[in-house]
Design a protein around this motif. Sequence first.
Motif, PDB file in Angstrom:
ATOM      1  N   ARG A 114     -22.205 -43.710  19.833  1.00 37.62           N
ATOM      2  CA  ARG A 114     -21.576 -44.801  20.563  1.00 37.62           C
ATOM      3  C   ARG A 114     -21.474 -46.054  19.708  1.00 37.62           C
ATOM      4  NH1 ARG A 114     -18.445 -42.908  24.254  1.00 37.62           N
ATOM      5  NH2 ARG A 114     -19.568 -41.379  25.490  1.00 37.62           N
ATOM      6  N   SER A 115     -22.556 -46.358  19.005  1.00 37.44           N
ATOM      7  CA  SER A 115     -22.494 -47.616  18.263  1.00 37.44           C
ATOM      8  C   SER A 115     -21.515 -47.475  17.101  1.00 37.44           C
ATOM      9  CB  SER A 115     -23.877 -48.036  17.780  1.00 37.44           C
ATOM     10  OG  SER A 115     -24.310 -47.167  16.783  1.00 37.44           O
ATOM     11  N   TYR A 116     -21.444 -46.263  16.544  1.00 36.05           N
ATOM     12  CA  TYR A 116     -20.455 -46.056  15.487  1.00 36.05           C
ATOM     13  C   TYR A 116     -19.048 -46.144  16.069  1.00 36.05           C
ATOM     14  CZ  TYR A 116     -17.905 -43.902  11.676  1.00 36.05           C
ATOM     15  OH  TYR A 116     -17.021 -43.667  10.676  1.00 36.05           O
ATOM     16  N   MET A 117     -18.906 -45.530  17.235  1.00 37.70           N
ATOM     17  CA  MET A 117     -17.603 -45.532  17.874  1.00 37.70           C
ATOM     18  C   MET A 117     -17.160 -46.939  18.244  1.00 37.70           C
ATOM     19  SD  MET A 117     -17.392 -42.200  20.142  1.00 37.70           S
ATOM     20  CE  MET A 117     -16.534 -42.739  21.549  1.00 37.70           C
ATOM     21  N   ARG A 118     -18.127 -47.746  18.621  1.00 35.23           N
ATOM     22  CA  ARG A 118     -17.760 -49.092  19.027  1.00 35.23           C
ATOM     23  C   ARG A 118     -17.051 -49.808  17.885  1.00 35.23           C
ATOM     24  NH1 ARG A 118     -22.486 -51.820  19.768  1.00 35.23           N
ATOM     25  NH2 ARG A 118     -21.952 -53.406  18.243  1.00 35.23           N
ATOM     26  N   ARG A 119     -17.571 -49.576  16.681  1.00 33.45           N
ATOM     27  CA  ARG A 119     -16.960 -50.257  15.540  1.00 33.45           C
ATOM     28  C   ARG A 119     -15.528 -49.770  15.308  1.00 33.45           C
ATOM     29  NH1 ARG A 119     -20.729 -49.041  11.262  1.00 33.45           N
ATOM     30  NH2 ARG A 119     -22.189 -48.486  12.909  1.00 33.45           N
ATOM     31  N   THR A 120     -15.355 -48.468  15.349  1.00 36.32           N
ATOM     32  CA  THR A 120     -13.997 -47.961  15.121  1.00 36.32           C
ATOM     33  C   THR A 120     -13.073 -48.439  16.238  1.00 36.32           C
ATOM     34  OG1 THR A 120     -14.447 -45.935  16.328  1.00 36.32           O
ATOM     35  CG2 THR A 120     -14.807 -45.879  13.978  1.00 36.32           C
ATOM     36  N   GLU A 149     -10.524 -43.372  15.028  1.00 38.60           N
ATOM     37  CA  GLU A 149     -11.101 -43.341  16.362  1.00 38.60           C
ATOM     38  C   GLU A 149     -11.076 -41.921  16.921  1.00 38.60           C
ATOM     39  OE1 GLU A 149      -9.256 -46.231  18.962  1.00 38.60           O
ATOM     40  OE2 GLU A 149     -10.173 -45.233  20.662  1.00 38.60           O
ATOM     41  N   ILE A 150      -9.956 -41.250  16.725  1.00 44.99           N
ATOM     42  CA  ILE A 150      -9.844 -39.884  17.238  1.00 44.99           C
ATOM     43  C   ILE A 150     -10.878 -38.979  16.580  1.00 44.99           C
ATOM     44  CG2 ILE A 150      -8.368 -37.834  17.230  1.00 44.99           C
ATOM     45  CD1 ILE A 150      -5.994 -39.683  17.562  1.00 44.99           C
ATOM     46  N   ARG A 151     -10.998 -39.108  15.262  1.00 44.27           N
ATOM     47  CA  ARG A 151     -11.959 -38.255  14.555  1.00 44.27           C
ATOM     48  C   ARG A 151     -13.364 -38.440  15.135  1.00 44.27           C
ATOM     49  NH1 ARG A 151      -9.150 -39.307   9.810  1.00 44.27           N
ATOM     50  NH2 ARG A 151     -10.455 -41.111   9.345  1.00 44.27           N
ATOM     51  N   THR A 152     -13.758 -39.691  15.285  1.00 40.11           N
ATOM     52  CA  THR A 152     -15.100 -39.948  15.815  1.00 40.11           C
ATOM     53  C   THR A 152     -15.221 -39.396  17.227  1.00 40.11           C
ATOM     54  OG1 THR A 152     -14.459 -42.134  15.071  1.00 40.11           O
ATOM     55  CG2 THR A 152     -16.767 -41.773  15.487  1.00 40.11           C
ATOM     56  N   ASN A 153     -14.188 -39.649  17.990  1.00 41.90           N
ATOM     57  CA  ASN A 153     -14.187 -39.219  19.365  1.00 41.90           C
ATOM     58  C   ASN A 153     -14.356 -37.718  19.510  1.00 41.90           C
ATOM     59  OD1 ASN A 153     -13.960 -40.067  21.993  1.00 41.90           O
ATOM     60  ND2 ASN A 153     -12.210 -41.362  21.473  1.00 41.90           N
ATOM     61  N   VAL A 154     -13.516 -36.998  18.771  1.00 44.21           N
ATOM     62  CA  VAL A 154     -13.551 -35.536  18.853  1.00 44.21           C
ATOM     63  C   VAL A 154     -14.915 -35.036  18.377  1.00 44.21           C
ATOM     64  CG1 VAL A 154     -12.610 -33.430  17.855  1.00 44.21           C
ATOM     65  CG2 VAL A 154     -11.078 -35.223  18.637  1.00 44.21           C
ATOM     66  N   LEU A 155     -15.349 -35.610  17.277  1.00 43.58           N
ATOM     67  CA  LEU A 155     -16.634 -35.189  16.721  1.00 43.58           C
ATOM     68  C   LEU A 155     -17.743 -35.396  17.741  1.00 43.58           C
ATOM     69  CD1 LEU A 155     -16.986 -34.102  13.915  1.00 43.58           C
ATOM     70  CD2 LEU A 155     -17.974 -36.301  13.243  1.00 43.58           C
ATOM     71  N   PHE A 156     -17.713 -36.555  18.364  1.00 34.27           N
ATOM     72  CA  PHE A 156     -18.760 -36.867  19.329  1.00 34.27           C
ATOM     73  C   PHE A 156     -18.700 -35.937  20.531  1.00 34.27           C
ATOM     74  CE2 PHE A 156     -19.786 -39.159  23.290  1.00 34.27           C
ATOM     75  CZ  PHE A 156     -21.155 -39.210  23.126  1.00 34.27           C
ATOM     76  N   ASN A 157     -17.533 -35.842  21.129  1.00 33.75           N
ATOM     77  CA  ASN A 157     -17.404 -34.999  22.318  1.00 33.75           C
ATOM     78  C   ASN A 157     -17.837 -33.575  22.033  1.00 33.75           C
ATOM     79  OD1 ASN A 157     -16.525 -36.994  23.966  1.00 33.75           O
ATOM     80  ND2 ASN A 157     -14.364 -36.680  23.486  1.00 33.75           N
ATOM     81  N   ARG A 158     -17.407 -33.100  20.878  1.00 34.19           N
ATOM     82  CA  ARG A 158     -17.707 -31.705  20.557  1.00 34.19           C
ATOM     83  C   ARG A 158     -19.192 -31.516  20.270  1.00 34.19           C
ATOM     84  NH1 ARG A 158     -14.076 -28.556  22.772  1.00 34.19           N
ATOM     85  NH2 ARG A 158     -12.736 -30.283  23.365  1.00 34.19           N
ATOM     86  N   SER A 159     -19.748 -32.438  19.524  1.00 33.88           N
ATOM     87  CA  SER A 159     -21.160 -32.240  19.196  1.00 33.88           C
ATOM     88  C   SER A 159     -21.994 -32.342  20.472  1.00 33.88           C
ATOM     89  CB  SER A 159     -21.626 -33.272  18.163  1.00 33.88           C
ATOM     90  OG  SER A 159     -21.691 -34.531  18.752  1.00 33.88           O
ATOM     91  N   PHE A 160     -21.540 -33.195  21.358  1.00 36.42           N
ATOM     92  CA  PHE A 160     -22.234 -33.322  22.625  1.00 36.42           C
ATOM     93  C   PHE A 160     -22.138 -32.026  23.425  1.00 36.42           C
ATOM     94  CE2 PHE A 160     -23.323 -35.716  26.505  1.00 36.42           C
ATOM     95  CZ  PHE A 160     -24.336 -36.475  25.969  1.00 36.42           C
ATOM     96  N   GLU A 161     -20.945 -31.501  23.430  1.00 38.79           N
ATOM     97  CA  GLU A 161     -20.707 -30.259  24.175  1.00 38.79           C
ATOM     98  C   GLU A 161     -21.511 -29.102  23.582  1.00 38.79           C
ATOM     99  OE1 GLU A 161     -17.171 -28.851  26.855  1.00 38.79           O
ATOM    100  OE2 GLU A 161     -17.085 -30.601  25.574  1.00 38.79           O
ATOM    101  N   MET A 162     -21.502 -29.071  22.252  1.00 39.59           N
ATOM    102  CA  MET A 162     -22.236 -27.985  21.592  1.00 39.59           C
ATOM    103  C   MET A 162     -23.725 -28.107  21.864  1.00 39.59           C
ATOM    104  SD  MET A 162     -20.551 -26.904  18.045  1.00 39.59           S
ATOM    105  CE  MET A 162     -19.987 -28.341  17.248  1.00 39.59           C
ATOM    106  N   LEU A 163     -24.173 -29.349  21.843  1.00 39.32           N
ATOM    107  CA  LEU A 163     -25.578 -29.578  22.142  1.00 39.32           C
ATOM    108  C   LEU A 163     -25.899 -29.044  23.530  1.00 39.32           C
ATOM    109  CD1 LEU A 163     -27.651 -30.957  20.368  1.00 39.32           C
ATOM    110  CD2 LEU A 163     -27.344 -33.024  21.712  1.00 39.32           C
ATOM    111  N   GLY A 164     -24.967 -29.260  24.452  1.00 42.16           N
ATOM    112  CA  GLY A 164     -25.144 -28.749  25.809  1.00 42.16           C
ATOM    113  C   GLY A 164     -25.273 -27.241  25.819  1.00 42.16           C
ATOM    114  N   ASN A 165     -24.362 -26.587  25.117  1.00 40.25           N
ATOM    115  CA  ASN A 165     -24.396 -25.122  25.081  1.00 40.25           C
ATOM    116  C   ASN A 165     -25.649 -24.609  24.383  1.00 40.25           C
ATOM    117  OD1 ASN A 165     -22.070 -24.672  26.509  1.00 40.25           O
ATOM    118  ND2 ASN A 165     -20.767 -24.811  24.701  1.00 40.25           N
TER     119      ASN A 165
END
Lengths: 623, 582
Positions: free
Chosen positions: A204-210, A262-278
Motif C-alpha cells: 500500500r505504501s509503495y502503491m500510494r507513491r505511484t 500503477e498497473i504493474r504495482t496493482n496487478v502484482l499486489f492483487n495477485r500476490s495477495f490472492e496467491m497468499l490466500g490460496n
Amino acid sequence: MAKAIDIRQTDSGADLAAHSNNRPNKAAYKGLYQFAKPHRKTFLAMFGCIIVAIAADLLQPYLVKVAIDDHLMAGDRSAKTLFIIAGIYLLLSVLGFVFSYLQNNLMQLAGQSIVASIRKKLFRHITRQSMSYFDRVPSGSLITHVSSDTESLNQFFTSVLLSVLRDGLTLLFIIALMFQLDVQMTLYCLVLLPIIALNAFAFRSYMRRTYQMARTNLSRLVAFVAENLAGMRIIQVFHQEREQQTQFDEKNQLYFRSNMREIRTNVLFNRSFEMLGNLSVAFVTWLGGNAVLGESIPFGVLFAFITYIRQFFQPINNISQQWNTLQSATVSLNRIWNIFDTVPEVQDAEKVRNVDVSAVKGKIDFDGVKFGYNDGIPVIHKLDLHVQPGEMIGIVGTTGAGKSSLISLLCRFYEVQEGHVRIDGTDVRELPQETLHRLIGLVQQEPYLYSGSIIDNVRLFDETITREQVIEACKLVGADTLIGRMKDGYDTRLSERGSGLSAGERQLISFARIIVFKPKILILDEATANLDSHSEQLIQEALNVVSKGRTTLVIAHRLSTIMGADRIIVMRNGAIIEEGNHRELLRRGGYYEELYKHSQGSNPQLAAGAVGGRASKKSCGVG
Amino acid sequence: MEGQRGLLTSYIRAKWYIYASGISFSIAANLFQAYYPKVLGNFTDQLQLGGLTKDAVLHYSLILIWVGVAYGVLGGIGQFHIMYVGRKFEWFTRRRLFGHFTKLGEQYYSKNGVGKLLSYVMNDVTTVRESIAMGVNQTANATMLIISVIVMMILSNIPVYQILVCISPLIFIPWVVVRIGPSIRKRSLEVQESLGAMTESAEEQFGGIRVTKKFAVEDIMNERFGRTVDRIKDNQLKLVRISSYFQALIPFLGALSLIIALAFGGYLALAGAITLGNFVALTLYVRMMVNPLQAIGNVINTIQRSRASVQRLNDLLAKRPEIEEEPSAVEADWSREVLAVNDLSFTYPDSPEEALQHISLRLEPGKTLGIVGKTGSGKTTLIKLLLRVYNPPAGSITIGDKDVRSLTLENLRGGIGYVPQDGFLFSSTIRDNIAFYKRSAELSLVEKAAKHAKIHDSIMSFPDGFETKLGERGVTLSGGQRQRTALARGMMMDAPILILDDSVSAVDAVTETAIIKTIRKQRRNKTTIIIAHRISALKHADEIIVLDKGRIVQRGTHHSLLQQDGIYAMLHAIQEEGSGVG
C-alpha cells in the motif's frame, strides 16, 4: 466545471506528498471529536448494528460446520435438524441484511451531519477574517479547503471509520470463532496474520507513491489542456499547433507511463495477495488434514477453517486500503484546523462605540497616518488629509503611490501603524467593523456579480430591502431602461460568468447597491478603468446621482473621471505632493500637469484648448 | 452507425492481439481457479472413505498450491495485458482529441466552454477506457468462471437439477445490479452535482468577499452557502439509502443460494444421492459464483454508460474544422503587398444582424491604421476576419491579388502578429511566453522585445528573471504587466503586419505614451493596425477609421477627423475634457 470533472480525482492527491503530517494531529482530532460529540447516540446505535450484522454474517460458516459434523458425518439421518439449521441460517442472513443496511445509513447520517456543520462553521470562520487575509491567501486554496478538504473528512467518516470498525470487528470475530473451533489450528493460522498484514501495508505504501505520481501527472495534463483550450486562439494565430501538440504528447506520455507503473504495482499486489490466500488454504488443508487424520479435529471444523481463512483476507485488504484515505484525511483535517486557528487580524475593540449610522455626517480625518504592509517598507508616511462632509475628493498618482492603501485604512482592512483615521471624530478602530463597513460604500474596478436575479444582486440577498426600493435605486442610477430591455427584467439571472452585461452596465448595478445600502461615505476605486468612453459617461452620470449628499473619494487613472472633483490630491510615494482643484493644479505646473499632458497625448496646444472648453461645463456640473 | 463506432472499432482492430492474449491468459487462470473446490471435494470424499494418508494430505495441499500459483500468475499476466490496452486507448484517444482541438475554430469554442471540452478529455475517455479494459476483462473472467464452475459441477456428478435449484437466487444478481445500478448512479451524480454547486458557491462567495464584507452582509451569505451544504447532506443520505440496500442485497442473495445448497444438498447427501465431497464442493462453488455474477451486472452498466461517451467522442471527432487550408494553398509576400478589405459584410453564424457592413480599406505596406469605436461596433470582428479566425466571405480580404483564404495557414499566420486585449499568457516561463512564436529564439531577442514593450524592468525584478514561471505555481502578473508581456510576444514575432487589439488599455498614461513611441520607432517600415478606446494611443496613425454599428462612419487623419462633427471629435472631447463629471 466542478460538475464536469471530479476535482478530487485530479487535485487533492497531487499535493499530498508536499504536506506530510509533521504537525501534531492531536489537537485537530480533538477538535473533530467536539463536532462528533453531539452524535454519540447515532454512533452507539451504529456500533450495535455492526456487531449484529457481523455476527450474523460470520456464524454462517459455523452453521455449515455444525451441519457437516453433527449430522452428515455423524450419520444423523433426520432431515429435520438440517432444515432447522437452514432456518437459522435464513434468519441470520435476514438479520445481516437488515442490520448492515441500518448501520450504513446511521454512519452516513452521523458523518454527513458532522461534515455539514464543519463546512458551515469553516465558511463562517473564513468570512470573518479580515481583508488582509484574502489579499494573502488565494481564493483557490480557500475553495479547496471548504470543498475538497471537508470532502476527505467525509471520507474519513464514511470509509475509514466504518472500515476500521467493521473490518476490525470482523477480524476479531473470526479469530474468536476460530479459537472456539480449535485452539491449536488457530494459533498456526495466526502465524499467517502478520505476513498478510505486512504484505498489504508494504504494498500500500509503495502503491500510494505511484498513485500520487499518476495523480500529479494527471492534474498537470488537465491543467495543460484546460489552459490550451482557453488560449486556443492565441495558439492558432501564432500557428503553434504543432509545438503545443508536442508538449501535450510529452505530458500524455508521462501520465501513461505512471499509469503503467500503477498497473504493474496493482496487478502484482492483487495477485500476490490472492496467491497468499490460496497458499493459506493449502496450508490449512495440510495442517488440518493431518489433524483430521489424527482424529484431533472433526472434518467440519476443517471446512469452517478453510472458509474463515478465506474471509480473513477481505478485512485486512479493506483496512489497508483505508490507509491512504486516512492519511489524506489527516492532512485535510490539519489544514482545516489551521484555518480554525487563524484569528482575524482586525478585531473589534473590546469597548466599541456604537454610533447611529443615520446620524453620521461623513467627515473624514487622516491624522499623521503611517502605514506599511508586512514587508516593512512604509507605503504611507505621515499623511494628513481632512475631508468635509459631502465633499468630493479626487485621488491620482501612479501605481504604488499609496492610493489604494489609503482606502484600505479608511475601511480598516488594515490597521494604521501610527496616527489616526477618524470618521466624524471617532477613530475607526473604536467602531464595530460591521457599522464601519455599512458606513462606507466601495465601488471597485471589477464589479462583482453573484449568481442570482438583478434584484438580489442589488440588495445582496438582503430580504429586508424591498423590491420597490431596488427598482427605485436602479431608476436613479439610470439602469432602469437597460434592465427593462433584458429578458426577464429585474428577475433576469446574473452570474459572475456570462451575465450578458457590459463592464459599464455591471458597474451601474454596483452603484444601485450603494443607493439601497445608503452608506455615508462613497469610495470609487478605479471604477472606470475598464470602460470605454461611452460607458464611462454613463457611469459619470450615475456618479453624480450617487455622490449627492455623500462624502466621496474617487481614485482614477484617467483624469477625466476626477477633473470635476471639489479637490484633487496627487499622491506619490505615499505622500500627498499636490492638492487643489483641476485648474489650480494645472496652473501650478507640477506633477499633475505632467500627468495631464500625458493623457492628452503630449500635445500642449491641444491640451490648452481643452482646458478652456471644459471650464464652463464643469461649473454647471458638480456644483 | 458505422461511422460512430469508428473510434472504438478502429482501436480494437489495431490492438486485437493484445486483447486476445490477455483474454486467453484470463481464461486459463479461471480454469485453474474452477478446479479448486473440486480438489477440496475430492479431499473430503477420500477423507470420509477413510482412504486418506499423510502422503495424500500432502499431495492435496501441493495441488492446492499449484492451483493457487497458476491462477495468480496467469491471471496477473492477463489482467496486465488488458489494463495496458485500456490505458493505451486513453493515451491514444487523448492525443487525437488534443490534435483535433487545435484544429477547431473560434466558432466552436464560443459555443462550448472549456469545462465541457475538458469533460470529453477526462470523463468520456475514462468511461470508455473502463468499459473496454475492466468491462472486457471482467466479462471474460466472469463468463469463464461461471461456465467452468458449472462444467466442473456437472463433471463432479452433482445432478444438474440440483445445481439449477441452488444457483437460482444467484440468477437475480445481474438483474438486481442492472435494475438498481442506474439509480445509484443517478443519485451519486446528484451528490456530485450538489458538491459542485457548493464549490461554485464557495468560489462565488470568496470571489466576492470584498463586496460581502464591504456591505456587511456576511450573515446572509453564510446562510446562502449553508443551503448548498444541506443539499449535499440530503443527497448523500438519499444515495446511501439505495446503495446500502444494494450492498446488503447481493450477499443476501448469495446467502439464500447457500441455504438452498445446505438444505437441499444436505438432504441429498443424507439420502446418499450425492457424496459429502460433492456437498462441500457445491457450497464452495456457490460462494465462488457470487462475485462474477455481480461483475457481469456492473459491466452491463459500464457499457451502457460508455456507449453514450463513445457516441459523444465520435461526434466531436467528426466535427470538421471551420478553417482549413485549401489543397492548392499558395504563399503571399506580406511585406510588399497591399492588404485590402473589399466591401466586406459579415454576419456571425448564429446572429440575425450583420456585424460588419460594407467595409473597404487599403493598407499599404509600412502604414499605420487606427480603428476606434464603441464596444460592439465591430472592431474585434474585423480583426478576427483579418486573422482568419472566422472565414471572411470569398474575395473580401486580399493581400496583393490573393484571397487570404487561398493562403497556407503558415504563411497567413506568419504574416500577422497579434496582441490581444486580455493579454492571455500560458503557465510556462516568461521567456517561453514572449518567444511563443519561436521558442528556440535567443534570449537577447526576447530581452529586446521585453524592452520595447516596457516590461523588461518588471521581469528583472522577479527572482528568476525571464525564467520566472507564470500561473498557478508561479507569479501572478497584474493586468498591465500581462498586457505588456503579450505585447512583447507580438513584437517578438516582428511580422510584416502587427495588430494591437486595445493592447495597452490597462497600462497607465505615462507608460502608454512611451510604448506608443517605441512601437512607432520599431515598426517604421512595417504595417501596424492599432485598435484603441483611447485616442491618445492611435492619433499618430496614417489613417484612422471610426466604426459604429458595423460601418465605417468616419475616416481620415487625427487632424482631419477633429475638424468634423462626429463620434471621433466627441470621443476626443470626452476623453480629454472630462465632460462626465460636469
